[in-house]
Design a protein around this motif. Structure first.
Motif, mmCIF file in Angstrom:
data_model
loop_
_atom_site.group_PDB
_atom_site.id
_atom_site.type_symbol
_atom_site.label_atom_id
_atom_site.label_comp_id
_atom_site.label_asym_id
_atom_site.label_seq_id
_atom_site.Cartn_x
_atom_site.Cartn_y
_atom_site.Cartn_z
ATOM 1 N N THR A 38 4.313 5.112 -3.900
ATOM 2 C CA THR A 38 5.667 5.003 -4.437
ATOM 3 C C THR A 38 6.262 3.614 -4.215
ATOM 4 N N TRP A 39 5.524 2.730 -3.561
ATOM 5 C CA TRP A 39 6.040 1.393 -3.235
ATOM 6 C C TRP A 39 5.472 0.313 -4.142
ATOM 7 N N ASP A 40 4.576 0.681 -5.048
ATOM 8 C CA ASP A 40 3.921 -0.268 -5.938
ATOM 9 C C ASP A 40 3.511 0.524 -7.181
ATOM 10 N N SER A 41 2.609 -0.029 -7.969
ATOM 11 C CA SER A 41 2.092 0.702 -9.113
ATOM 12 C C SER A 41 1.335 1.937 -8.654
ATOM 13 N N GLU A 42 1.488 3.047 -9.382
ATOM 14 C CA GLU A 42 0.686 4.233 -9.071
ATOM 15 C C GLU A 42 -0.799 3.943 -9.228
ATOM 16 N N ALA A 48 15.601 6.193 -14.677
ATOM 17 C CA ALA A 48 15.293 5.972 -13.268
ATOM 18 C C ALA A 48 14.350 4.792 -13.155
ATOM 19 N N ASN A 49 14.501 4.020 -12.094
ATOM 20 C CA ASN A 49 13.486 3.041 -11.729
ATOM 21 C C ASN A 49 13.541 2.828 -10.222
ATOM 22 N N ASN A 50 12.656 1.998 -9.725
ATOM 23 C CA ASN A 50 12.643 1.731 -8.293
ATOM 24 C C ASN A 50 12.173 0.312 -8.058
ATOM 25 N N PHE A 51 11.932 -0.036 -6.799
ATOM 26 C CA PHE A 51 11.515 -1.400 -6.495
ATOM 27 C C PHE A 51 10.235 -1.378 -5.671
ATOM 28 N N PRO A 52 9.393 -2.403 -5.832
ATOM 29 C CA PRO A 52 8.165 -2.448 -5.041
ATOM 30 C C PRO A 52 8.459 -2.824 -3.596
ATOM 31 N N GLY A 53 7.659 -2.288 -2.685
ATOM 32 C CA GLY A 53 7.829 -2.636 -1.284
ATOM 33 C C GLY A 53 9.007 -1.940 -0.643
ATOM 34 N N THR A 54 9.412 -2.429 0.508
ATOM 35 C CA THR A 54 10.436 -1.761 1.309
ATOM 36 C C THR A 54 11.721 -2.570 1.436
ATOM 37 N N ASP A 55 11.828 -3.665 0.701
ATOM 38 C CA ASP A 55 13.034 -4.497 0.792
ATOM 39 C C ASP A 55 13.695 -4.570 -0.581
ATOM 40 N N ASP A 79 0.835 -1.192 0.000
ATOM 41 C CA ASP A 79 0.000 0.000 0.000
ATOM 42 C C ASP A 79 0.872 1.245 0.000
ATOM 43 N N GLU A 80 0.251 2.414 0.170
ATOM 44 C CA GLU A 80 0.973 3.682 0.050
ATOM 45 C C GLU A 80 1.990 3.909 1.155
ATOM 46 N N ASN A 81 1.916 3.104 2.218
ATOM 47 C CA ASN A 81 2.881 3.214 3.315
ATOM 48 C C ASN A 81 3.933 2.110 3.283
ATOM 49 N N GLY A 82 3.906 1.303 2.240
ATOM 50 C CA GLY A 82 4.856 0.205 2.138
ATOM 51 C C GLY A 82 4.423 -1.035 2.884
ATOM 52 N N ASN A 83 3.190 -1.056 3.397
ATOM 53 C CA ASN A 83 2.671 -2.231 4.084
ATOM 54 C C ASN A 83 2.225 -3.273 3.063
ATOM 55 N N MET A 84 2.509 -4.539 3.353
ATOM 56 C CA MET A 84 2.100 -5.601 2.462
ATOM 57 C C MET A 84 0.642 -5.949 2.707
ATOM 58 N N VAL A 85 -0.129 -6.088 1.624
ATOM 59 C CA VAL A 85 -1.552 -6.405 1.733
ATOM 60 C C VAL A 85 -1.880 -7.552 0.788
ATOM 61 N N PRO A 86 -2.767 -8.470 1.201
ATOM 62 C CA PRO A 86 -3.139 -9.579 0.311
ATOM 63 C C PRO A 86 -4.027 -9.101 -0.822
ATOM 64 N N TYR A 87 -3.833 -9.652 -1.995
ATOM 65 C CA TYR A 87 -4.696 -9.361 -3.147
ATOM 66 C C TYR A 87 -5.377 -10.645 -3.615
ATOM 67 N N LEU A 88 -4.666 -11.504 -4.312
ATOM 68 C CA LEU A 88 -5.252 -12.776 -4.696
ATOM 69 C C LEU A 88 -5.148 -13.802 -3.578
ATOM 70 N N ALA A 89 -4.287 -13.544 -2.618
ATOM 71 C CA ALA A 89 -4.104 -14.456 -1.486
ATOM 72 C C ALA A 89 -5.074 -14.141 -0.357
ATOM 73 N N VAL A 90 -5.398 -15.151 0.419
ATOM 74 C CA VAL A 90 -6.287 -14.992 1.569
ATOM 75 C C VAL A 90 -5.633 -14.124 2.634
ATOM 76 N N GLU A 91 -4.347 -14.350 2.879
ATOM 77 C CA GLU A 91 -3.608 -13.611 3.891
ATOM 78 C C GLU A 91 -2.127 -13.633 3.549
ATOM 79 N N ILE A 92 -1.349 -12.832 4.265
ATOM 80 C CA ILE A 92 0.100 -12.849 4.102
ATOM 81 C C ILE A 92 0.666 -13.991 4.931
ATOM 82 N N PRO A 93 1.342 -14.958 4.310
ATOM 83 C CA PRO A 93 1.906 -16.064 5.089
ATOM 84 C C PRO A 93 3.038 -15.581 5.994
ATOM 85 N N THR A 94 3.083 -16.089 7.208
ATOM 86 C CA THR A 94 4.159 -15.791 8.156
ATOM 87 C C THR A 94 4.505 -17.068 8.910
#
Length: 573
Positions: A557-561, A460-467, A71-86
């Motif tokens: 800025t962490w994913d697609s605009e 210029a380019n960048n990477f998705p997410g915060t890692d 998301d816009e804060n760099g938090n990971m959110v599920p889309y096609l997945a039910v949840e984020i695996p941990t």
């Protein structure tokens, strides 16, 4: 146990959040008619695995989606997945060697068929197929297998502990493609599948109805989208071409378009446009770095095709680290920021400027030093000729072809840098290429940034997410574009250092967040401060613009605009 604890801490720090919802604007799908988007770099393909160009990847994100994104804060959110695996919920194995994703039961392809684990497995097979060349290959660098557990469950296995298992299938650069549609498109056949590449079947809020390459894409609301109230817009007109100035005016002055991407314009120009009253600029900093890439291979047309710009033919002078350093320190980065970006830019020496834990304290390049640059070239054996161009005893002239995409700010940068390089005896020929071609990824074109038929290029380019693990993995030895990979691959300057590869492997196996930061900084420095293979110039804030009548826009800025285009709506209608 230490690995598990560290991963849990890192995962917790991401603060997984639900997807953004446009509260109070629910209603019938398609109720708001058409939305007009302009990307002045026109779309060349809707297959992000065949293009590293942001404009292609972001356009495709309206149609094809990953298991999770940011998301816009760099938090990971599920889309096609039910949840984020941990590790905590059992989705990541105790030893960190695998991750298991569960697909939402109600997710369907736009053709009405179910999304299954086979589609996820096939996406991995597609990107890693021999002879195919995959623009996003770094996402799968440490994946050894993707196994189907059941129709809605898929397990990814790594070649060792993977403290950051969220590379493959996460973010807009690594979406899921339909196995049935791309079944005959593996390996060398990938670029030949025009129908699939130009009209992918997807799970996103829109489907492709018409695609004119390097011009315009027409989309319609996906009738099988999982939220029956979204998207609010029935159709999207996605126009490409022109320049940033025309795009900005079309939103903020004339109101012809609703959204304009990448306002790469001088700050006073943007401010004047905003006075038009039809729209507003929006901006945010992320990891977007304008930089120079040094070609370590020989791009000369005198080199036989097939060897040109490959490791078979080393560059005649850019393989000398002293030459690369001289080119870097001859540049006045603060002036570039002032001329090109104002408050939307910051001079930088880092390829990875953020998050802070990965940002090196590398500041040596921030001070322009013409005297030292001249001394370095003297030391390298290049003496000033009577025509003002340096040459060595073997007759090698410091003559550079410097290319980039067509854009007013970039052409200003080229002119300034050419002047500074002339002060140190470097002859520079400037070339600019239409952005649709430069970033297009066409394996048959000699003008793409991947093929790199020039000595120096800027983008210029960048990477998705915060890692930045996958981003830094782009510079591994096996990621070089070449004829065998259909000129796909992220390592466009053909940098190859076994020590870098080994350190990256250490990053991929390290769980402790502070230690990951230290290794990430070291990898950044190996590419920049220590070698000047990459010469960062400006840490660019992302600046776009949207119409006053367009609601729901959240710049990311962490994913697609366009990550939340399903939430966009028309204000007052």
């Amino acid at each position: 146990m230490k690995l598990k604890t560290a991963l849990l801490g890192a995962v917790a720090s991401l603060a997984f959040a639900p997807m953004a919802i446009a509260d109070g604007h629910e209603g019938e799908r398609g109720r708001d008619g058409n939305v007009n988007i302009i990307y002045w770099q026109a779309v060349s393909t809707l297959n992000p695995y065949l293009s590293g160009g942001t404009k292609d990847i972001e356009a495709a994100s309206l149609v094809i989606e990953p298991l999770a994104r940011y998301d816009e804060n760099g938090n990971m959110v599920p889309y096609l997945a039910v949840e984020i695996p941990t590790v905590a919920n059992g989705g990541v194995s105790e030893d960190l060697t695998s991750i298991t994703w569960k697909i939402k039961p109600d997710v369907m392809w736009s053709d009405g068929t179910a999304v299954t684990a086979r589609d996820v497995q096939f996406t991995w097979q597609y990107c890693t197929a021999e002879g195919g060349g995959c623009a996003q290959g770094a996402k799968f660098a440490n994946v050894t297998n993707v196994e189907i557990i059941d129709d809605k469950t898929v397990k990814t296995t790594f070649d060792g502990p993977a403290p950051n298992p969220y590379q493959a299938f996460v973010g807009h650069e690594s979406p899921i493609i339909q196995a049935a549609q791309f079944a005959e498109c593996l390996g060398p056949r990938a670029p030949e599948c025009t129908d699939a590449n130009f009209g992918p079947i997807g799970t996103g809020p829109f489907t492709v109805t018409d695609f004119r390459v390097n011009d315009v894409v027409q989309f319609a609301a996906n009738e099988n989208y999982r939220d029956p109230n979204k998207p609010a817009f029935a159709t999207v007109t996605f126009k490409g071409g022109g320049d940033a100035t025309a795009a900005g005016r079309a939103v903020m002055e004339t109101g012809e378009f609703d959204y304009a991407w990448n306002m790469q314009l001088a700050p006073d120009v943007i401010a004047a446009m905003a006075e038009g009253g039809q729209g507003v600029p929006v901006s945010a900093f992320g990891t977007l770095v304008e930089r120079l890439e040094m070609n370590l291979t020989n791009p000369s047309p005198d080199v036989p095709e097939g060897e040109r710009s490959t490791s078979a033919a080393p560059h005649p002078f850019l393989t000398d680290a002293r030459v690369r350093e001289a080119l870097s320190i001859a540049i006045d980065r603060e002036l570039l920021v002032e001329v090109g970006y104002g408050q939307a830019g910051r001079a930088t020496c880092n390829l990875v400027p953020a998050p802070a834990i990965y940002a090196s304290d590398n500041t040596a390049c921030l001070t322009q030093d013409i005297d030292r640059a001249n001394a370095l070239l003297d030391e390298a054996g290049y003496m000033m000729g009577s025509d003002g161009v340096r040459v060595n005893d073997e007759g090698v002239r410091l003559s550079i072809l410097y290319q980039t995409s067509t854009n007013a700010v970039r052409q200003d940068f080229q002119a300034l840098i050419k002047e500074w390089w002339s002060e140190i005896g470097v002859e520079t020929e400037l070339r600019n290429i239409d952005a649709s071609v430069f970033f297009g990824g066409d394996p048959g074109s000699p003008d793409t940034f991947q093929r790199f038929y020039a000595d120096v290029e800027m983008y210029a380019n960048n990477f998705p997410g915060t890692d930045p693990q996958a981003y830094l993995g782009a510079y591994l030895c096996d990621k070089m574009p070449n004829p065998e990979t259909q000129w796909q691959g992220e390592n466009i300057n053909r940098f190859c250092d076994p020590a870098y590869d080994a350190l990256w492997a250490e990053l991929a196996a390290t769980a402790d967040l502070d230690e990951r930061g230290r290794i990430g900084q070291q990898l950044n420095d190996m590419l920049t401060k220590d070698s000047n293979v990459i010469v960062p110039l400006v840490d660019r804030g992302r600046v776009s613009a949207h119409a006053n009548s367009l609601g729901g826009v959240v710049l990311n800025t962490w994913d697609s605009e366009l990550w939340n285009i399903a939430d966009w709506y028309r204000i007052g209608e």
